[in-house]
Design a protein around this motif. Sequence first.
Motif, PDB file in Angstrom:
ATOM      1  N   GLY A  27      51.334 -30.338  67.658  1.00  0.00           N
ATOM      2  CA  GLY A  27      51.711 -29.620  66.458  1.00  0.00           C
ATOM      3  C   GLY A  27      53.150 -29.152  66.563  1.00  0.00           C
ATOM      4  N   THR A  66      43.821 -25.641  63.994  1.00  0.00           N
ATOM      5  CA  THR A  66      43.794 -26.992  63.418  1.00  0.00           C
ATOM      6  C   THR A  66      42.631 -27.260  62.466  1.00  0.00           C
ATOM      7  OG1 THR A  66      42.415 -27.916  65.173  1.00  0.00           O
ATOM      8  CG2 THR A  66      44.817 -27.905  65.550  1.00  0.00           C
ATOM      9  N   VAL A 119      46.332 -28.019  59.474  1.00  0.00           N
ATOM     10  CA  VAL A 119      47.142 -26.986  60.131  1.00  0.00           C
ATOM     11  C   VAL A 119      47.713 -25.986  59.130  1.00  0.00           C
ATOM     12  CG1 VAL A 119      47.691 -28.441  62.127  1.00  0.00           C
ATOM     13  CG2 VAL A 119      49.263 -28.386  60.171  1.00  0.00           C
ATOM     14  N   PRO A 122      44.312 -23.244  58.556  1.00  0.00           N
ATOM     15  CA  PRO A 122      43.440 -23.357  59.726  1.00  0.00           C
ATOM     16  C   PRO A 122      42.160 -22.532  59.606  1.00  0.00           C
ATOM     17  CG  PRO A 122      45.340 -22.009  60.238  1.00  0.00           C
ATOM     18  CD  PRO A 122      45.555 -22.550  58.853  1.00  0.00           C
ATOM     19  N   TRP A 133      51.841 -31.935  62.170  1.00  0.00           N
ATOM     20  CA  TRP A 133      51.139 -32.442  63.344  1.00  0.00           C
ATOM     21  C   TRP A 133      51.218 -33.958  63.350  1.00  0.00           C
ATOM     22  CZ3 TRP A 133      46.935 -35.736  63.188  1.00  0.00           C
ATOM     23  CH2 TRP A 133      46.338 -35.916  61.931  1.00  0.00           C
TER      24      TRP A 133
END
Length: 166
Positions: A27, A66, A119, A122, A133
């Motif tokens: 990320g 994530t 992301v 999240p 990411w």
Amino acid sequence: MARYDDLPYRTCVGIMLFNERGLVFIGRRAGIEQVDDQHVWQMPQGGVDPGEDTWLAAKRELYEETSIRSVEKLAEVSDWLIYDIPRTVAGRAWKGRYRGQRQKWYAMRFTGKDNEIDVANPGDGHKPEFIAWRWEPMQNLTRLIVPFKRPVYERVVKEFTSLSGG
């Protein structure tokens, strides 16, 4: 504020997440650990709550950063890996309470589909820690991370190389 040399290490977990092709999730950070514009990528990592099992902490942190839940455990590094943050960052990171991190690292296989990864929004409503990411070959990781974390990443890559298929 305590002297830098007297500060403790923050207890954390780190996750090397593999996809079905043996690539690793990274990320792009947007945060205070950033020291330049080229070393802004990292694998998911985060703090362990008091009394929390590190494997459960790793799954929680992965989800909070994530939205990923579809994983299976592959391996873990038996040692705790430690890094110091630069003194210039220490006063800003973690409100100046820590000199670095003490990390337990896990390798996981992602068993879901890429559309599970989010992301920007999240899991559990946490503030996003990554602004982008991608999947990256393992051998590229150490040149993408901030220099002060590089020895830890070199060790993690060494420990988990056989899992990538390369």
